[in-house]
Write a protein that holds these residues in place. Structure first.
Motif, PDB file in Angstrom:
ATOM      1  N   TRP A   1      39.475  35.438  39.093  1.00 55.27           N
ATOM      2  CA  TRP A   1      39.610  35.310  37.642  1.00 55.27           C
ATOM      3  C   TRP A   1      38.881  36.451  36.939  1.00 55.27           C
ATOM      4  CZ3 TRP A   1      38.214  29.548  38.380  1.00 55.27           C
ATOM      5  CH2 TRP A   1      39.376  28.816  38.678  1.00 55.27           C
ATOM      6  N   GLU A   2      37.835  36.951  37.558  1.00 53.98           N
ATOM      7  CA  GLU A   2      37.118  38.095  36.993  1.00 53.98           C
ATOM      8  C   GLU A   2      37.873  39.399  37.231  1.00 53.98           C
ATOM      9  OE1 GLU A   2      33.151  38.097  38.598  1.00 53.98           O
ATOM     10  OE2 GLU A   2      32.708  36.120  37.766  1.00 53.98           O
ATOM     11  N   LYS A   3      38.478  39.526  38.424  1.00 57.76           N
ATOM     12  CA  LYS A   3      39.213  40.746  38.782  1.00 57.76           C
ATOM     13  C   LYS A   3      40.323  40.362  39.754  1.00 57.76           C
ATOM     14  CE  LYS A   3      38.645  45.442  40.465  1.00 57.76           C
ATOM     15  NZ  LYS A   3      37.729  46.444  41.004  1.00 57.76           N
ATOM     16  N   ASP A   4      41.536  40.372  39.263  1.00 60.20           N
ATOM     17  CA  ASP A   4      42.693  39.964  40.058  1.00 60.20           C
ATOM     18  C   ASP A   4      43.312  41.176  40.764  1.00 60.20           C
ATOM     19  OD1 ASP A   4      44.624  38.267  41.092  1.00 60.20           O
ATOM     20  OD2 ASP A   4      45.769  38.107  39.236  1.00 60.20           O
ATOM     21  N   GLY A   5      44.053  40.899  41.838  1.00 57.67           N
ATOM     22  CA  GLY A   5      44.758  41.973  42.539  1.00 57.67           C
ATOM     23  C   GLY A   5      43.846  42.867  43.334  1.00 57.67           C
ATOM     24  N   VAL A   6      42.950  42.262  44.089  1.00 55.75           N
ATOM     25  CA  VAL A   6      41.963  43.021  44.864  1.00 55.75           C
ATOM     26  C   VAL A   6      42.269  42.916  46.354  1.00 55.75           C
ATOM     27  CG1 VAL A   6      40.167  42.732  43.115  1.00 55.75           C
ATOM     28  CG2 VAL A   6      40.355  41.064  44.969  1.00 55.75           C
TER      29      VAL A   6
ATOM     30  N   ARG B   1      49.168  36.780  49.046  1.00 58.00           N
ATOM     31  CA  ARG B   1      48.626  37.895  49.827  1.00 58.00           C
ATOM     32  C   ARG B   1      49.796  38.785  50.214  1.00 58.00           C
ATOM     33  NH1 ARG B   1      46.364  36.100  54.922  1.00 58.00           N
ATOM     34  NH2 ARG B   1      48.079  34.635  54.847  1.00 58.00           N
ATOM     35  N   LYS B   2      49.691  40.055  49.886  1.00 59.23           N
ATOM     36  CA  LYS B   2      50.767  41.008  50.189  1.00 59.23           C
ATOM     37  C   LYS B   2      50.154  42.305  50.699  1.00 59.23           C
ATOM     38  CE  LYS B   2      54.192  38.810  47.816  1.00 59.23           C
ATOM     39  NZ  LYS B   2      54.819  37.771  48.465  1.00 59.23           N
ATOM     40  N   ARG B   3      50.848  42.922  51.631  1.00 59.29           N
ATOM     41  CA  ARG B   3      50.434  44.244  52.101  1.00 59.29           C
ATOM     42  C   ARG B   3      50.579  45.251  50.961  1.00 59.29           C
ATOM     43  NH1 ARG B   3      47.698  44.391  56.655  1.00 59.29           N
ATOM     44  NH2 ARG B   3      48.388  42.777  58.060  1.00 59.29           N
ATOM     45  N   ASP B   4      49.604  46.127  50.841  1.00 53.47           N
ATOM     46  CA  ASP B   4      49.638  47.183  49.837  1.00 53.47           C
ATOM     47  C   ASP B   4      50.739  48.178  50.220  1.00 53.47           C
ATOM     48  OD1 ASP B   4      49.155  49.262  48.051  1.00 53.47           O
ATOM     49  OD2 ASP B   4      46.992  49.263  48.371  1.00 53.47           O
TER      50      ASP B   4
ATOM     51  N   VAL C   1      45.423  44.469  52.460  1.00 50.47           N
ATOM     52  CA  VAL C   1      46.088  43.268  51.973  1.00 50.47           C
ATOM     53  C   VAL C   1      45.551  42.986  50.570  1.00 50.47           C
ATOM     54  CG1 VAL C   1      46.427  40.778  52.313  1.00 50.47           C
ATOM     55  CG2 VAL C   1      46.397  42.324  54.287  1.00 50.47           C
ATOM     56  N   LEU C   2      46.470  42.879  49.602  1.00 54.46           N
ATOM     57  CA  LEU C   2      46.096  42.602  48.223  1.00 54.46           C
ATOM     58  C   LEU C   2      46.197  41.112  47.947  1.00 54.46           C
ATOM     59  CD1 LEU C   2      47.957  45.529  46.427  1.00 54.46           C
ATOM     60  CD2 LEU C   2      45.534  45.386  47.022  1.00 54.46           C
TER      61      LEU C   2
END
Length: 148
Positions: A47-52, A83-86, A93-94
């Motif tokens: 919630w603080e930083k998404d897509g990490v 979860r997806k591969r960058d 994995v993002l």
């Protein structure tokens, strides 16, 4: 320090005991959402930083990838995250919140805050407590780095 070594005057024991009590304390507000404490702090980080990356979460939460991966799989199965591969770097994995994960933020944090309010911290005492805990963490990190 020259205090006699007893169980009650060991910082490590008192922190461990507080950790156990906090886990139990958080069960009440989080059980409504079928979340564990560790799942909650993972969502809080997102919630603080998404897509990490998984590695980012691992460092932020202080969890090994071996501990984090099954936790993320459970959160994904429950539709909190994806979860997806960058695409730029297949090794990475993002982790991203789903719409469900995003929509639940206010409800969950309100539930947790309501529970935390029972601790009756005023702002000054809360900040002093946080400063003490951060000081202990800093000292432990510095001590661990001296051993390297």
């Amino acid at each position: 320090m020259t205090n006699k070594i007893t169980l009650d005057n060991q910082i490590c024991f008192q922190i461990s005991r507080a950790h156990q009590l906090f886990n139990k304390f958080y069960q009440e507000p989080l059980s409504k959402f079928n979340l564990t404490y560790v799942q909650y702090v993972t969502l809080l980080s997102l919630w603080e930083k998404d897509g990490v990356t998984v590695n980012y979460l691992s460092q932020k939460l202080g969890l090994s990838n071996g501990t984090l991966t099954p936790l993320l799989k459970r959160l994904e199965k429950a539709d909190w995250i994806t979860r997806k591969r960058d695409k730029k770097d297949e090794r990475r994995v993002l982790v991203k919140l789903t719409e469900h994960g995003k929509k639940q933020e206010k409800t969950i944090t309100s539930s947790v805050q309501g529970c935390l309010n029972r601790l009756n911290y005023d702002d000054k005492t809360f900040q002093q407590t946080m400063n003490t805990i951060l000081d202990v963490q800093d000292r432990l990190e510095k001590s661990a780095n001296k051993e390297d």
